[in-house]
Motif scaffolding. Sequence first.
Motif, PDB file in Angstrom:
ATOM      1  N   PRO A 391       0.539  -1.247   0.064  1.00  0.00           N
ATOM      2  CA  PRO A 391      -0.080   0.077   0.075  1.00  0.00           C
ATOM      3  C   PRO A 391       0.774   1.268  -0.017  1.00  0.00           C
ATOM      4  O   PRO A 391       0.514   2.182   0.687  1.00  0.00           O
ATOM      5  CB  PRO A 391      -0.857  -0.131   1.285  1.00  0.00           C
ATOM      6  CG  PRO A 391       0.327  -0.792   2.308  1.00  0.00           C
ATOM      7  CD  PRO A 391       1.117  -1.546   1.395  1.00  0.00           C
ATOM      8  N   THR A 392       2.028   1.338  -0.787  1.00  0.00           N
ATOM      9  CA  THR A 392       2.992   2.566  -0.593  1.00  0.00           C
ATOM     10  C   THR A 392       3.005   3.202  -2.050  1.00  0.00           C
ATOM     11  O   THR A 392       2.559   2.675  -3.091  1.00  0.00           O
ATOM     12  CB  THR A 392       4.390   1.892  -0.281  1.00  0.00           C
ATOM     13  OG1 THR A 392       5.022   1.082  -1.103  1.00  0.00           O
ATOM     14  CG2 THR A 392       4.257   1.429   1.132  1.00  0.00           C
ATOM     15  N   ALA A 393       3.487   4.140  -2.115  1.00  0.00           N
ATOM     16  CA  ALA A 393       3.555   5.092  -3.163  1.00  0.00           C
ATOM     17  C   ALA A 393       4.503   6.240  -3.141  1.00  0.00           C
ATOM     18  O   ALA A 393       5.351   6.207  -1.994  1.00  0.00           O
ATOM     19  CB  ALA A 393       2.194   5.811  -3.628  1.00  0.00           C
ATOM     20  N   THR A 452      -3.597   5.743   1.473  1.00  0.00           N
ATOM     21  CA  THR A 452      -3.700   4.561   2.363  1.00  0.00           C
ATOM     22  C   THR A 452      -2.866   5.037   3.604  1.00  0.00           C
ATOM     23  O   THR A 452      -2.016   5.975   3.452  1.00  0.00           O
ATOM     24  CB  THR A 452      -2.861   3.420   1.554  1.00  0.00           C
ATOM     25  OG1 THR A 452      -1.307   3.799   1.753  1.00  0.00           O
ATOM     26  CG2 THR A 452      -3.652   3.131   0.401  1.00  0.00           C
ATOM     27  N   TYR A 453      -3.218   4.374   4.707  1.00  0.00           N
ATOM     28  CA  TYR A 453      -2.513   4.695   5.971  1.00  0.00           C
ATOM     29  C   TYR A 453      -1.973   3.134   6.364  1.00  0.00           C
ATOM     30  O   TYR A 453      -2.716   2.407   7.023  1.00  0.00           O
ATOM     31  CB  TYR A 453      -3.463   5.157   7.203  1.00  0.00           C
ATOM     32  CG  TYR A 453      -4.039   6.527   6.687  1.00  0.00           C
ATOM     33  CD1 TYR A 453      -3.785   7.529   7.404  1.00  0.00           C
ATOM     34  CD2 TYR A 453      -5.138   6.502   5.759  1.00  0.00           C
ATOM     35  CE1 TYR A 453      -4.274   8.829   7.043  1.00  0.00           C
ATOM     36  CE2 TYR A 453      -5.709   7.497   5.704  1.00  0.00           C
ATOM     37  CZ  TYR A 453      -5.266   8.673   6.115  1.00  0.00           C
ATOM     38  OH  TYR A 453      -6.035   9.944   6.023  1.00  0.00           O
ATOM     39  N   PRO A 454      -0.785   2.852   6.094  1.00  0.00           N
ATOM     40  CA  PRO A 454      -0.257   1.440   5.881  1.00  0.00           C
ATOM     41  C   PRO A 454      -0.127   0.911   7.358  1.00  0.00           C
ATOM     42  O   PRO A 454      -0.381  -0.300   7.607  1.00  0.00           O
ATOM     43  CB  PRO A 454       1.220   1.500   5.333  1.00  0.00           C
ATOM     44  CG  PRO A 454       1.541   2.756   5.240  1.00  0.00           C
ATOM     45  CD  PRO A 454       0.219   3.662   5.154  1.00  0.00           C
ATOM     46  N   GLN A 455      -0.099   1.521   8.203  1.00  0.00           N
ATOM     47  CA  GLN A 455       0.383   1.260   9.767  1.00  0.00           C
ATOM     48  C   GLN A 455      -1.044   0.791  10.334  1.00  0.00           C
ATOM     49  O   GLN A 455      -1.149  -0.137  11.256  1.00  0.00           O
ATOM     50  CB  GLN A 455       0.908   2.144  10.581  1.00  0.00           C
ATOM     51  CG  GLN A 455       2.439   2.485  10.582  1.00  0.00           C
ATOM     52  CD  GLN A 455       2.938   3.300   9.367  1.00  0.00           C
ATOM     53  OE1 GLN A 455       1.874   4.028   8.597  1.00  0.00           O
ATOM     54  NE2 GLN A 455       4.215   3.612   9.029  1.00  0.00           N
ATOM     55  N   PHE A 461     -10.556   5.060  -1.378  1.00  0.00           N
ATOM     56  CA  PHE A 461     -10.704   5.082  -2.819  1.00  0.00           C
ATOM     57  C   PHE A 461     -11.279   6.192  -3.196  1.00  0.00           C
ATOM     58  O   PHE A 461     -12.426   6.525  -2.618  1.00  0.00           O
ATOM     59  CB  PHE A 461     -11.108   3.598  -3.075  1.00  0.00           C
ATOM     60  CG  PHE A 461     -11.458   3.605  -4.695  1.00  0.00           C
ATOM     61  CD1 PHE A 461     -10.130   3.458  -5.761  1.00  0.00           C
ATOM     62  CD2 PHE A 461     -12.537   3.603  -5.286  1.00  0.00           C
ATOM     63  CE1 PHE A 461     -10.351   3.551  -6.982  1.00  0.00           C
ATOM     64  CE2 PHE A 461     -12.803   3.579  -6.671  1.00  0.00           C
ATOM     65  CZ  PHE A 461     -11.439   3.384  -7.627  1.00  0.00           C
ATOM     66  N   GLN A 462     -11.246   6.704  -4.344  1.00  0.00           N
ATOM     67  CA  GLN A 462     -11.865   7.915  -5.164  1.00  0.00           C
ATOM     68  C   GLN A 462     -11.947   7.674  -6.573  1.00  0.00           C
ATOM     69  O   GLN A 462     -10.837   7.388  -7.349  1.00  0.00           O
ATOM     70  CB  GLN A 462     -11.210   9.173  -4.560  1.00  0.00           C
ATOM     71  CG  GLN A 462     -12.237  10.559  -5.255  1.00  0.00           C
ATOM     72  CD  GLN A 462     -11.531  11.625  -4.829  1.00  0.00           C
ATOM     73  OE1 GLN A 462     -10.578  11.807  -4.479  1.00  0.00           O
ATOM     74  NE2 GLN A 462     -12.232  12.538  -4.924  1.00  0.00           N
ATOM     75  N   ASP A 463     -13.030   7.608  -7.135  1.00  0.00           N
ATOM     76  CA  ASP A 463     -13.193   7.816  -8.495  1.00  0.00           C
ATOM     77  C   ASP A 463     -14.416   8.541  -9.072  1.00  0.00           C
ATOM     78  O   ASP A 463     -15.454   8.240  -8.809  1.00  0.00           O
ATOM     79  CB  ASP A 463     -13.433   6.133  -9.106  1.00  0.00           C
ATOM     80  CG  ASP A 463     -13.029   6.202 -10.759  1.00  0.00           C
ATOM     81  OD1 ASP A 463     -13.113   7.165 -11.471  1.00  0.00           O
ATOM     82  OD2 ASP A 463     -13.486   5.065 -11.139  1.00  0.00           O
ATOM     83  N   ASP A 464     -13.996   9.866  -9.379  1.00  0.00           N
ATOM     84  CA  ASP A 464     -15.237  11.002  -9.420  1.00  0.00           C
ATOM     85  C   ASP A 464     -14.598  11.875 -10.385  1.00  0.00           C
ATOM     86  O   ASP A 464     -13.276  12.074 -10.728  1.00  0.00           O
ATOM     87  CB  ASP A 464     -15.634  11.389  -7.983  1.00  0.00           C
ATOM     88  CG  ASP A 464     -16.752  12.021  -8.093  1.00  0.00           C
ATOM     89  OD1 ASP A 464     -17.457  11.950  -9.119  1.00  0.00           O
ATOM     90  OD2 ASP A 464     -17.213  12.406  -6.804  1.00  0.00           O
TER      91      ASP A 464
END
Length: 739
Positions: A391-393, A452-455, A461-464
Amino acid sequence: MATKSAEETLRKGTTMGRKLWITTSSVVLLWAGAVQAQQVDDPETRVGTDQADVLGDVVVTAERRTSNLQTTAVAATVLSGDDLTNKAVTSLDQLQFAAPSTTIQNFGQGNFFNVRGIGKSEATTAVGVGVITYRDGVAAFPAYFQTEPYYDIGSLELLRGPQGTFAGANATGGAVFITARNPDFSGINGYVFGQVGNYSDIKLQGAINLPLTQTLAARLAFNHETRDSFYTITGPYRGRPGVVDSNSVRASLLWQPTDALKVLWKTDYNNIDLGGYPADPALATNDPFKITSNGPNEAHDEFVRSSVNVSYVFDSGMTLKSITGYQAGRSRFATDLDGTAALNNTFADQLDEEVWSQEFNLISPDQQRLKWLLGLYYQYDMARFPAKTFPTAEYRIGFPENVLDIYLWGDTPKETAAIFGQVSYDISDRVQVQLGARYAHSVSTNDDVYTTYPQFGIVLFQDDEVKDDKVTGKVTLNWKVDDSNFVYGFVATGHKGGGLNAPNLYRPALTFGSEDLVDYELGWKSTLLGGRLRSQVGAYYTVYQDFQVNIGDPQFPQVSRIQNIQGDTTLMGVEASLQGRFGPLSFDVAGSLSSSEMGDFFGADPRLGRTGVCNPSTGPASANCVNISGNTKSYAPEATFNAGIEYAFPLGANMTLTPRVDYAHIGESWTTIFNNAALGDRLGARDIVNASIRLNTGPWTWAAYALNATDETYIAAINSGLRYAGPPRQYGLNLTRTF
């Protein structure tokens, strides 16, 4: 929404009216003295006058046809390539010291570019710019990739006020049109330039013009600079903060097989590594060049831009133009969010952006009573924040790093299509009316955007998407009083589309609305003393609606989101400039006085902890739910001033010695709508002096220079609680050889 009392409305109107009256009266008193020395600039008065003793005509091309600045209804600063060099304007940052009503706060990956207090004031891709930059006819990346140096420039035009007809939605505050020097058929010519300075500064630059055939010409140009950092930093920091390694090249081709057809191709490549933007807390009292940091430092832009400009003139005199643009770039940025070695709060991101654009213009001949222009425009802008592995970027915020991290990735494309036009009708030889309009349709999308907040194993999620349709334009009345005086008045409108907030832990994504403004202007331009003196003076009154700000959510003040200020924001001011040439003496002066007031709106300051709600209309007012009514618009200094003077002493044998001094003042301003000095919102005034002395001996020019010659320590930008120091004194020597 809270209703203003009649007394409150009258008080604000009277206060702003008094400020504008004082401002206007001062300009009129100064102007009266200049008018007493005026003489009609009839061509007969120039008989026997050395052309080197007078000012040459200044033209503007931003309205898609070439016109004389002195008879064009626009407030503008126009600088040639030589002007930029003489004034030491080598990048966007220095432009604010050469143009009135202009401020630029550079804090790394982005910047806040504002004209008359209108532009961009939020560090997010969701909020559009308000001052758009065009490079060789192509709208450049909005707000990002602005580190490109100014080299081998033909002209720069900075237009103040909304440019809703020709530049569109991203030009509510103004627009900048930069044109690099074009190839020509005059022969092989060019220049080479070398510079050495303190902080181990080394700069190399050059250009060559090559007529390849009778119909094909090329021009090649480059710019290279390396420089050590201004900062002393104790860490343990990461990176090379403030160390410069800048490299740019440009290739141009001109094909002109007939007098009617012209095809111009240009491609620029830039690889600019600025090492990082060191900063410390906004309220710090230490030397801003001696700081602590335990975070990352990176500021590296790599991008390419290519344009094809085709022009064809029909037998009737009508012109068809096509401007095609492509841009692609990658921007990497990292910084220490708290600006000290005490905490480990960090930010880092990578932005990949690609922009395609196409514009068509059909332009009537100039030599007719009814003139018109019709244009079509399309742009596709894809901004991408890339992912690493779920879940990282690449986009990462650490509070602190590796303990509480927030990652974001996804695509944010924007698509714009527009049709625009302008009609000018000469009622008489001296009176003209103009009408311009632009209809634009745009779609902004958050496409598969993840936060994401991996800890904690949390994924949002957003699709707009948000759609926007708007008509903007300008109505102008021009009056050529005589051959020396031109008076104009107009009403213009501007628009900036709304967008999407990202989702957070408390609520899904919310939209925010568009901004709109109406601008009223009067102007007077004169040519005096047989062409030796030129002046421009103007006054404006702007009503700004639904200003976009990023502040605490009214219901969840612990998080921020972009909202619209409900009350009207009003701005007013006067601007004046003067240019003169009397043989070897040349000078220019420009300045502005302005006033602004925010409308009724209760805003939650996210820097102050609190509970409860802060209703935008009703509050209730508290220490951290503030009615900003009457506050000054952010990035709107009340006064700006700049002046330059030089004198070319003849030394014989085609030699001249030319000392030059430039001075610029930008008054203090506020960096948020809350105008809270205790939280670091006040950006102090700055007074910058540049000096140089040039020795010209034909093709060779030696120069000694000093930038910020008085070594004034000033803060150039404040953003997210951090302050960024402006450059200290820089000095050195350079040598130019023309051929």
